[in-house]
Design an enzyme around this catalytic site. Structure first.
Site, short mmCIF file in Angstrom:
data_model
loop_
_atom_site.label_atom_id
_atom_site.label_comp_id
_atom_site.label_asym_id
_atom_site.label_seq_id
_atom_site.Cartn_x
_atom_site.Cartn_y
_atom_site.Cartn_z
N GLN A 269 2.69 -6.23 -2.76
CA GLN A 269 2.94 -6.10 -1.31
C GLN A 269 4.22 -5.27 -1.08
O GLN A 269 4.50 -4.39 -1.85
CB GLN A 269 3.00 -7.46 -0.61
N ASP B 21 0.82 -1.23 0.00
CA ASP B 21 0.00 0.00 0.00
C ASP B 21 0.85 1.27 0.00
O ASP B 21 0.43 2.31 0.51
CB ASP B 21 -0.96 0.02 1.21
N GLY C 84 -4.02 -5.10 -4.13
CA GLY C 84 -5.06 -4.22 -4.65
C GLY C 84 -4.37 -3.02 -5.26
O GLY C 84 -3.89 -2.16 -4.55
N HIS C 85 -4.25 -3.01 -6.56
CA HIS C 85 -3.52 -1.93 -7.23
C HIS C 85 -4.51 -0.93 -7.80
O HIS C 85 -5.21 -1.22 -8.76
CB HIS C 85 -2.60 -2.51 -8.32
N LYS D 152 2.35 1.85 -5.04
CA LYS D 152 3.14 1.33 -6.17
C LYS D 152 2.38 1.43 -7.48
O LYS D 152 2.97 1.70 -8.52
CB LYS D 152 3.50 -0.14 -5.94
P1 IMP Z 1 -2.06 -12.66 2.77
O1 IMP Z 1 -1.13 -12.16 1.73
O2 IMP Z 1 -3.51 -12.55 2.37
O3 IMP Z 1 -1.68 -14.02 3.26
O4 IMP Z 1 -1.92 -11.70 4.06
C1 IMP Z 1 -0.76 -11.65 4.85
C2 IMP Z 1 -0.50 -10.22 5.33
O5 IMP Z 1 -0.14 -9.42 4.22
C3 IMP Z 1 -1.73 -9.53 5.95
O6 IMP Z 1 -1.28 -8.66 6.97
C4 IMP Z 1 -2.30 -8.73 4.81
O7 IMP Z 1 -3.06 -7.63 5.26
C5 IMP Z 1 -1.02 -8.29 4.11
N1 IMP Z 1 -1.19 -8.01 2.69
C6 IMP Z 1 -1.32 -8.91 1.69
N2 IMP Z 1 -1.41 -8.30 0.51
C7 IMP Z 1 -1.31 -6.98 0.74
C8 IMP Z 1 -1.29 -5.82 -0.11
O8 IMP Z 1 -1.36 -5.89 -1.33
N3 IMP Z 1 -1.14 -4.64 0.53
C9 IMP Z 1 -1.00 -4.54 1.87
N4 IMP Z 1 -0.99 -5.58 2.69
C10 IMP Z 1 -1.15 -6.80 2.14
#
Ligand code: IMP
Length: 425
Positions: free
Chosen positions: A225, A16, A43-44, A19
């Site tokens: 991420q 977040d 989420g882009h 990017k």
């Molecule tokens: P997962 O990727 O769904 O397994 O989540 C693992 C951790 O990564 C959690 O804290 C999510 O909120 C965080 N997370 C996963 N994808 C994103 C992203 O695109 N942006 C921000 N945080 C993310």
């Protein structure tokens, strides 16, 4: 023909960082936009022509005409989400056909993975996006996963793989937690039905990308991420399940990193995090509200994938320095500088008082003591500045502090949500 530069963009904090907007801006000079890890957890969001687009798996490069997008081997693909994204693009008049390619090596997120993740979240409380990402990567590592390439081999093959999954993994969840999985026949039918219109998108791209990067250039490699969510280098276990750092592109694309001319590390002007886990500079409630915004504006700090309010805090220089080092960052893209206008004096954590290196364990991270330096804020609306020089002096001082701490130049500065609100130095 002169070769265009090949760029890699990665997040320096917990995702977040903004990017998508940086990638969108840099896409102008790219031909092919490639993603190397993660899946629909990302989420882009990009604002262009007065409209906000949120994409989860397909690179935002698709919003530009004539650009090609590649979903790399290191990704885990949710086909239903993929279908929904292509539908959304078609609805908005964006022609995506023949411009999106998927690696046959990418793994699939199955309905089973989301069921398993619901059970695990209740036990572990990581605060995941519940998109099945962790279980899909675990199956990949334990050699029980299904890949995109499997779908090309037909129904009997897919059902036998799903049967193996139930025997190897599903059975234990049913026995221990009473998990109920949909029938393999149903899952297989749905997978193949959803996949068939996209079968032509499957393409092995490593050799093509290599040649293109070497001869023509214009490859833009996009990380999802951020560094602190890396399964190796992040705030483990409060991380995602893939390698998010720049080096992840070598693994997730089979890409020769020597062909990258510039690694752009994206940092927001302050820190945010969704989900649980250590956040050393997390601010008090009043400051968090100032930084987060109310949610009225599309760029306020609420998750693009889950809508959750993001945790907010001051910029963490210790993490910035660490992330620049382990990603090999050449230049920083600093986003949302405009969000700091008018909020009063600012703080930056320059380092941790009690640690020199970034602590590896969750328990240590919970005890770090950030050292804060106060900086003067600015009241001017900076969103119409047209150069670095036209920014208020206090904003330039804030940028200089970031450069001092990180040892990297801030080359791109975000001053508003729209594509053209980026200053380049
Ligand atoms: P997962 O990727 O769904 O397994 O989540 C693992 C951790 O990564 C959690 O804290 C999510 O909120 C965080 N997370 C996963 N994808 C994103 C992203 O695109 N942006 C921000 N945080 C993310």
């Amino acid at each position: 023909m002169t070769r265009k530069p090949n760029l890699l963009v990665c997040g320096l904090f917990w995702g977040d960082e903004g990017k998508a907007k940086v990638v969108d801006f840099l896409t102008e000079n790219a031909d092919i936009i490639v993603r190397y890890q993660g899946g629909a957890n990302a989420g882009h969001s990009v604002e262009t022509a007065g409209k906000r687009f949120v994409l989860h798996q397909i690179p935002t490069g698709i919003l530009h005409e004539n650009k090609t997008c590649v979903l790399g081997a290191g990704m885990v693909i949710d086909l239903e989400e993929f279908f929904a994204e292509t539908q959304g693009l078609s609805h908005d008049g964006i022609q995506w056909q023949n411009r999106v390619f998927i690696s046959p090596r990418a793994h699939l997120v199955l309905p089973h993975h989301k069921i398993v993740e619901q059970i695990e979240e209740q036990r572990k409380g990581i605060g995941t996006t519940l998109r099945g990402i962790g279980p899909a990567y675990r199956d990949k590592a334990s050699r029980s996963g299904l890949r995109i390439g499997d779908l090309l081999l037909g129904k009997t093959h897919v059902i036998s793989k799903l049967d193996h999954w139930i025997d190897d993994i599903g059975f234990a969840y049913t026995k221990t937690f009473g998990a109920q999985f949909p029938s393999n026949e149903d899952v297989c039918r749905k997978l193949l039905d959803t996949f068939s219109p996209f079968a032509h998108c499957v393409r092995e791209s490593y050799a093509f990308l290599h040649d293109y990067a070497k001869t023509r250039g214009g490859i833009l490699v996009e990380g999802a991420q951020g560094t602190m969510l890396s399964v190796n280098w992040g705030t483990y276990p409060y991380v995602t399940s893939s390698e998010t750092i720049a080096g992840g592109a070598a693994e997730g694309l089979g890409f020769d990193l020597r062909l990258i001319d510039e690694i752009v590390g994206v940092a927001k002007a302050f820190c945010t995090r969704v989900g649980n886990g250590p956040f050393p500079t997390e601010a008090d409630d009043a400051t968090q509200m100032l930084l987060r915004g109310t949610g009225e504006k599309s760029f306020d700090e609420f998750g693009s994938t889950t809508g959750r309010p993001r945790r907010c805090g001051w910029l963490d220089g210790a993490i910035l320095k660490y992330s620049c080092l382990i990603n090999g960052v050449n230049t920083i893209a600093l986003t949302k500088l405009d969000a700091l206008s008018g909020i009063g004096n600012l703080s930056i954590a320059t380092h941790y008082k009690n640690y020199d290196d970034m602590p590896a364990t969750f328990e240590q991270l919970a005890t770090v003591e950030p050292h804060y330096e106060k900086l003067h804020g600015w009241d001017e609306d900076i969103s119409n500045c047209n150069s670095y020089e036209s920014l208020p002096q206090n904003a330039r001082d804030y940028i200089s502090k970031i450069e001092d701490i990180s040892g990297c130049p801030v080359k791109y500065i975000g001053i508003g949500p729209q594509r053209d609100k980026t200053l380049t130095r």
